[in-house]
Write a protein that holds these residues in place. Structure first.
Motif, PDB file in Angstrom:
ATOM      1  N   TYR A 170      92.730  54.707  52.377  1.00 14.72           N
ATOM      2  CA  TYR A 170      92.527  53.964  51.141  1.00 14.72           C
ATOM      3  C   TYR A 170      91.040  53.658  50.947  1.00 14.72           C
ATOM      4  N   ARG A 171      90.411  53.193  52.039  1.00 13.08           N
ATOM      5  CA  ARG A 171      88.977  52.852  51.945  1.00 13.08           C
ATOM      6  C   ARG A 171      88.134  54.083  51.640  1.00 13.08           C
ATOM      7  N   LEU A 172      88.472  55.192  52.282  1.00  9.30           N
ATOM      8  CA  LEU A 172      87.722  56.428  52.044  1.00  9.30           C
ATOM      9  C   LEU A 172      87.805  56.822  50.565  1.00  9.30           C
ATOM     10  N   TYR A 173      89.036  56.828  50.003  1.00 13.56           N
ATOM     11  CA  TYR A 173      89.197  57.254  48.616  1.00 13.56           C
ATOM     12  C   TYR A 173      88.600  56.227  47.651  1.00 13.56           C
ATOM     13  N   GLU A 174      88.675  54.955  48.007  1.00 11.71           N
ATOM     14  CA  GLU A 174      88.071  53.929  47.156  1.00 11.71           C
ATOM     15  C   GLU A 174      86.550  54.053  47.158  1.00 11.71           C
ATOM     16  N   ASP A 175      85.971  54.383  48.327  1.00  7.50           N
ATOM     17  CA  ASP A 175      84.519  54.583  48.391  1.00  7.50           C
ATOM     18  C   ASP A 175      84.102  55.706  47.450  1.00  7.50           C
ATOM     19  N   TRP A 176      84.901  56.753  47.436  1.00  3.30           N
ATOM     20  CA  TRP A 176      84.590  57.881  46.550  1.00  3.30           C
ATOM     21  C   TRP A 176      84.718  57.464  45.085  1.00  3.30           C
ATOM     22  N   ARG A 177      85.714  56.638  44.812  1.00  2.00           N
ATOM     23  CA  ARG A 177      85.861  56.169  43.431  1.00  2.00           C
ATOM     24  C   ARG A 177      84.669  55.323  43.006  1.00  2.00           C
ATOM     25  N   THR A 178      84.193  54.496  43.929  1.00  5.85           N
ATOM     26  CA  THR A 178      83.028  53.661  43.625  1.00  5.85           C
ATOM     27  C   THR A 178      81.813  54.537  43.344  1.00  5.85           C
ATOM     28  N   LEU A 179      81.636  55.559  44.168  1.00  2.00           N
ATOM     29  CA  LEU A 179      80.519  56.480  43.974  1.00  2.00           C
ATOM     30  C   LEU A 179      80.669  57.207  42.643  1.00  2.00           C
ATOM     31  N   GLY A 180      81.894  57.603  42.312  1.00  2.58           N
ATOM     32  CA  GLY A 180      82.158  58.275  41.043  1.00  2.58           C
ATOM     33  C   GLY A 180      81.858  57.345  39.877  1.00  2.58           C
ATOM     34  N   LEU A 181      82.223  56.086  40.024  1.00  2.00           N
ATOM     35  CA  LEU A 181      82.015  55.098  38.969  1.00  2.00           C
ATOM     36  C   LEU A 181      80.522  54.897  38.712  1.00  2.00           C
ATOM     37  N   ARG A 182      79.760  54.858  39.796  1.00  2.00           N
ATOM     38  CA  ARG A 182      78.315  54.667  39.667  1.00  2.00           C
ATOM     39  C   ARG A 182      77.703  55.878  38.953  1.00  2.00           C
ATOM     40  N   THR A 183      78.165  57.055  39.334  1.00  2.00           N
ATOM     41  CA  THR A 183      77.651  58.275  38.705  1.00  2.00           C
ATOM     42  C   THR A 183      77.998  58.284  37.224  1.00  2.00           C
ATOM     43  N   LEU A 184      79.198  57.845  36.930  1.00  2.00           N
ATOM     44  CA  LEU A 184      79.647  57.798  35.543  1.00  2.00           C
ATOM     45  C   LEU A 184      78.779  56.821  34.742  1.00  2.00           C
ATOM     46  N   ALA A 185      78.454  55.682  35.366  1.00  2.00           N
ATOM     47  CA  ALA A 185      77.621  54.680  34.694  1.00  2.00           C
ATOM     48  C   ALA A 185      76.263  55.288  34.337  1.00  2.00           C
ATOM     49  N   HIS A 186      75.707  56.058  35.272  1.00  6.97           N
ATOM     50  CA  HIS A 186      74.425  56.715  35.006  1.00  6.97           C
ATOM     51  C   HIS A 186      74.550  57.699  33.844  1.00  6.97           C
ATOM     52  N   LEU A 187      75.637  58.446  33.859  1.00  5.05           N
ATOM     53  CA  LEU A 187      75.843  59.430  32.792  1.00  5.05           C
ATOM     54  C   LEU A 187      75.999  58.740  31.443  1.00  5.05           C
ATOM     55  N   GLU A 188      76.763  57.650  31.443  1.00  3.75           N
ATOM     56  CA  GLU A 188      76.987  56.948  30.181  1.00  3.75           C
ATOM     57  C   GLU A 188      75.704  56.324  29.661  1.00  3.75           C
ATOM     58  N   ALA A 189      74.882  55.861  30.602  1.00  2.00           N
ATOM     59  CA  ALA A 189      73.583  55.312  30.197  1.00  2.00           C
ATOM     60  C   ALA A 189      72.763  56.423  29.556  1.00  2.00           C
ATOM     61  N   ALA A 190      72.818  57.598  30.156  1.00  4.45           N
ATOM     62  CA  ALA A 190      72.023  58.721  29.661  1.00  4.45           C
ATOM     63  C   ALA A 190      72.466  59.141  28.264  1.00  4.45           C
ATOM     64  N   ILE A 191      73.784  59.012  27.997  1.00  3.96           N
ATOM     65  CA  ILE A 191      74.295  59.411  26.682  1.00  3.96           C
ATOM     66  C   ILE A 191      73.651  58.566  25.582  1.00  3.96           C
ATOM     67  N   ASP A 192      73.373  57.300  25.920  1.00  4.17           N
ATOM     68  CA  ASP A 192      72.813  56.380  24.923  1.00  4.17           C
ATOM     69  C   ASP A 192      71.333  56.617  24.639  1.00  4.17           C
ATOM     70  N   PHE A 193      70.683  57.417  25.471  1.00  8.24           N
ATOM     71  CA  PHE A 193      69.252  57.647  25.260  1.00  8.24           C
ATOM     72  C   PHE A 193      69.010  58.992  24.609  1.00  8.24           C
ATOM     73  N   PRO A 194      68.127  59.009  23.621  1.00 13.66           N
ATOM     74  CA  PRO A 194      67.704  60.319  23.145  1.00 13.66           C
ATOM     75  C   PRO A 194      66.924  61.017  24.269  1.00 13.66           C
ATOM     76  N   ASP A 195      66.951  62.336  24.287  1.00 19.13           N
ATOM     77  CA  ASP A 195      66.390  63.111  25.400  1.00 19.13           C
ATOM     78  C   ASP A 195      65.042  62.633  25.898  1.00 19.13           C
ATOM     79  N   GLU A 196      64.145  62.376  24.962  1.00 17.30           N
ATOM     80  CA  GLU A 196      62.766  62.077  25.412  1.00 17.30           C
ATOM     81  C   GLU A 196      62.664  60.730  26.119  1.00 17.30           C
ATOM     82  N   ASP A 197      63.662  59.835  25.832  1.00 23.52           N
ATOM     83  CA  ASP A 197      63.586  58.493  26.435  1.00 23.52           C
ATOM     84  C   ASP A 197      64.404  58.360  27.718  1.00 23.52           C
ATOM     85  N   LEU A 198      64.996  59.430  28.153  1.00 17.66           N
ATOM     86  CA  LEU A 198      65.867  59.364  29.338  1.00 17.66           C
ATOM     87  C   LEU A 198      65.097  58.765  30.515  1.00 17.66           C
ATOM     88  N   PRO A 199      65.563  57.607  31.012  1.00 22.18           N
ATOM     89  CA  PRO A 199      64.823  56.980  32.110  1.00 22.18           C
ATOM     90  C   PRO A 199      64.697  57.944  33.277  1.00 22.18           C
TER      91      PRO A 199
END
Ligand code: GDP
Length: 458
Positions: A170-199
């Motif tokens: 359970y912990r192993l799969y939850e760790d992966w979900r947390t990592l996936g969630l963080r990656t998703l957050a980065h992607l979603e942040a990127a969607i909100d930025f126009p290309d030139e402003d991508l942090p």
């Protein structure tokens, strides 16, 4: 929503040949308290209320109680009762346990008494565990571990189930979900930025997250220990006809599971025997003799033998000491797919008729049993080497494997996605697949399948 109060015998059904010393009946649900009062206070059911105050025992404390027929007031048995208040119980609901004498009439009388209360119903297989899952007491990997623990036949299987029940997977799969969630957050942040402003750094973060997940999931998928341990380590006995393969299998199994015959080529199909070798569950398969034949059925047997040898975790090549076993050994090991000199075992049989002096083979006599302990020790060592601990909890079920393969496909797509939004969608699919394993994402048909395999009362 109205939840039923369920009950079931948690211990094996006593038979005339095997009555139990005790039997345990469990009740779970909103009316478990009422049931316990009506069953342990004489004629309270007839009166419609309890005369005693307080009628319920202190929670989690065993008390001696008589069990009464709710309508006639007749005593059915005298035993122990325990009461658990919600949510501090296994299912998370109110629960009662009756520890009775394990006789057939006692158990039948007690179950009948509960049925006659009219507001409890018999539990379905796995329903107690399912309720524990529904009430957030455990995730699906822990629920599956409980089923594995009940089914465990060897020490090593028990250890693995216990580790999983403690939440290692359970912990192993939850760790992966947390990592996936963080990656998703980065992607979603990127969607909100126009290309030139991508942090700066976001693309790197996303890339690192995805490749790390890929790497860890790949290693997990390649680790076959868990499934081997659940299903048994597959060992194929191969060799020419009449070398004594069936005799050896019989000796190892100490029962007549395979046909032993004087005529060459009689073991045409694959015969399996399940063994516990030093705590390792083993599925030993006797196969048809490896030789050229014009007989169609025998050819099929040989084909299956070769396939079985190739898919097995370990191979035992049995040779006849009275023949030219050295040259047969060279020929057959070379012709056997996946043969590994360091791991697979050459067994030279019939040493009662021709002594064998070679350190790199196991010499035995299937007839007298000579050399068997040394052979068993060799198999055990080989099993241990195959199952060596890597520290990480192993994958245990095909269900998990399928979901993880889906994860890998989505991750690969995410890496090459033409648009950030598409990559984000792929990562969301990864999260869903992981959630299906633990049950965070619930799918009712899946739950039905999982819990159907449990026994009644669990
Ligand atoms: P398979 O075709 O390889 O499965 O061989 P079997 O187990 O059917 O044995 C073939 C024959 O060899 C039978 O007559 C057995 O009784 C005999 N046999 C098997 N093991 C031994 C052994 O250790 N010593 C002797 N003397 N005969 C054996």
């Amino acid at each position: 929503m109205d939840v039923d109060t369920i009950y079931a015998l948690g211990t094996p059904v006593p038979s005339r040949a095997h009555p139990g010393a005790i039997s345990v009946i469990r009740l779970s649900g909103p009316r478990a308290a009422e049931a316990l009062i009506f069953l342990t206070e004489r004629l309270a059911f007839e009166r419609g209320h309890s005369a005693r105050d307080p009628a319920l025992p202190e929670p989690r404390r065993m008390v001696v109680r008589s069990l009464y027929d709710p309508t006639s007031g007749e005593t059915i048995d005298r035993g122990l009762a325990v009461w658990f208040e919600a949510p501090n119980s296994e299912t998370g609901e109110a629960m009662a346990e009756l520890h009775l004498h394990g006789g057939r009439a006692v158990v039948a009388g007690a179950l009948d008494a509960i049925a006659r209360l009219g507001f409890c119903r018999m539990a379905e297989p796995g329903e107690f565990t399912r309720r524990a899952f529904e009430n957030g007491k455990l995730d699906l990997t822990k629920a599956e571990a409980i089923a594995d623990l009940v089914a465990a036949e060897t020490d090593q299987q028990r250890r693995q189930a216990l580790q999983q029940m403690d939440g290692a997977l359970y912990r192993l799969y939850e760790d992966w979900r947390t990592l996936g969630l963080r990656t998703l957050a980065h992607l979603e942040a990127a969607i909100d930025f126009p290309d030139e402003d991508l942090p700066a750094g976001i693309a790197d973060e996303v890339h690192d997250g995805i490749t790390r997940l890929q790497g860890e999931i790949t290693a997990h998928l390649e680790d076959r220990r868990g499934e081997r341990l659940r299903e048994g380590l597959h060992i194929a006995i191969i060799g020419p006809p009449n070398a004594g393969k069936s005799s050896l299998l019989n000796l190892l199994a100490r029962r007549d599971a395979a046909i032993v015959s004087e005529t060459a080529g009689t073991t045409r199909d694959v015969i399996e025997v399940h063994l516990d070798l030093g705590g390792w569950p083993v599925v030993l398969a006797d196969t048809a003799g490896l030789r050229d034949s014009s007989d169609a059925i025998e050819q099929e047997g040989v084909r299956r033998a070769r396939a079985r040898a190739a898919s097995a975790d370990l191979r035992l090549l049995v040779l006849d000491a009275t023949g030219d076993w050295r040259s047969e050994r060279g020929k057959l090991t070379a012709g056997t797919e996946r043969w590994d000199d360091a791991r697979d075992i050459v067994v030279v049989n019939k040493t009662d008729r021709a002594p064998v002096d070679a350190a790199d083979v196991a010499s035995v006599s299937a007839l007298s049993g000579d050399g068997l302990p040394a052979l068993l020790a060799r198999i055990e060592r080989a099993a241990e080497a195959l199952m060596q601990e890597s520290g990480a909890p192993p994958l245990t079920r095909a269900r998990h494997r399928e979901a993880l393969i889906e994860c890998q496909e989505s991750l690969a797509r995410a890496l090459t996605a033409s648009e950030i939004a598409l990559a984000a969608e792929d990562v969301r699919l990864v999260m869903r697949a992981l959630g299906r394993i633990t049950g965070t994402v619930r799918i009712d048909e899946l739950l039905d399948i999982i819990f159907r395999d449990f026994c009644i009362g669990k």
